[in-house]
Enzyme design. Structure first.
Site, short mmCIF file in Angstrom:
data_model
loop_
_atom_site.label_atom_id
_atom_site.label_comp_id
_atom_site.label_asym_id
_atom_site.label_seq_id
_atom_site.Cartn_x
_atom_site.Cartn_y
_atom_site.Cartn_z
CB CYS A 138 73.36 43.02 109.36
SG CYS A 138 72.91 43.74 107.77
CB CYS A 141 70.20 42.01 107.66
SG CYS A 141 71.79 42.08 106.83
CG ASP A 142 68.53 41.15 111.18
OD1 ASP A 142 68.00 40.51 110.27
OD2 ASP A 142 69.59 40.80 111.74
#
Length: 317
Positions: A138, A141-142
């Site tokens: 993701c 997300c990261d």
């Protein structure tokens, strides 16, 4: 011998990720007496994430397991019951709906499905060991953690091109490794990625090994170029696997409407084609796949379930 079905619950929830646990909190507060069934990984995929930096209310970030533990404690505080087990079959043709864990049968008036979607991985020996330590599925997300670094994106579809383009906001360079000589992505996404000077492509190439360990994290990948048979190491700080997700919906086939990928189809919110059955989180969301959006849909599913139960009460009066 199969056991008799247990007492009918007002609400049964399948899955203990952010969608399932948020649904449990709201259902319990609404006095819908929820029972939540979780599998062998309580808390879902977030428990494999070391730091969640984009969940509101945690300015310093929060450990994935810690966040899910707190959600479960909150659900328990309001009266949610929990059972561990793998659902083996369901019967949704009529109420009460029936859910089996092996020979154990559970019944409910409303069912909230929050079983999530599992990322497709490469099948390499250490990819799970390095998950959250340089291996990610993701970019949203990261990606923030890779400012000024080099990353590799594996895949050639829409998701891979979206991830690669998004990562250029942070990373110095993005290398896309694709096993074919053409992309499967839609033309606009392909054009945007090809025109981005921070992105280079390795065609007809597969990742054969992720380099690194738990202490140092990802340090690179070893790739194989199929036409030539040549192997090469590409130094990088992160590997984003973008080859799709598989929704955990196998046991609902033939009973609930799904799209071609197997995601549950919901109408406008969290309602499935069967009244009283709701879906929340990644099991019905192929686009966002965020903890906060999953939690939001869990909230909606629980409120809808409560309203559905109120309608049943009105009919019985």
């Amino acid at each position: 011998m199969p056991q008799a079905c247990k007492a009918i619950r007002e609400t049964l929830i399948l899955g203990s990720g952010p969608a399932g646990l948020t649904a449990a909190i709201y259902a319990a507060r609404g006095r819908c007496c929820p029972l939540l069934i979780h599998g062998q990984q309580p808390g879902g995929q977030l428990t494999t994430t070391t730091v969640i930096d984009n969940f509101p209310g945690f300015p310093e970030g929060v450990d994935g397991t810690a966040l899910m533990d707190r959600m479960q404690e909150q659900a328990e505080r309001f009266g949610t019951d929990f059972v561990e087990g793998e659902v083996t079959r369901v019967e949704l043709a009529k109420r009460p709906f029936k859910v089996w864990l092996g020979d154990e049968c559970y019944q409910c008036q409303t069912l909230i499905i929050a079983t999530g979607a599992s990322p497709r991985m490469l099948g390499l020996p250490n990819e799970w060991e390095l998950y959250g330590r340089g291996v990610s599925v993701c970019a949203t997300c990261d990606g923030f953690f890779y400012k000024g670094k080099k990353v590799v994106v594996v895949g050639g579809g829409d998701t891979a091109m979206e991830e690669a383009s998004f990562l250029t906001r942070f990373a110095d360079h993005v290398t896309v490794v694709h096993r074919r000589d053409t992309l499967r992505a839609s033309p606009p996404l392909e054009k945007r990625a090809r025109e981005n000077k921070k992105i280079t492509f390795r065609w007809e190439t597969v990742v054969t090994e992720i380099l690194g360990d738990k202490q140092s994290g990802v340090t690179g990948v070893r790739v194989l170029h199929h036409p030539s048979g040549e192997e090469e190491e590409i130094p990088c700080d992160g590997v984003f696997i973008a080859i799709g997700h598989t929704p955990n919906t196998k046991i609902f086939k033939g009973q609930l409407e799904m799209d071609p990928e197997g995601y549950l189809i919901t109408r406008g919110n969290c309602e499935t084609n069967i009244p009283g059955v709701f879906a929340a989180g990644d099991v019905q969301d192929a686009h966002f796949r965020q903890a906060i959006t999953a939690a939001g849909s869990g909230c909606m599913a629980a409120i809808l379930a409560e309203r559905y139960l109120e309608g049943l009460d009105d009919q019985e009066e």
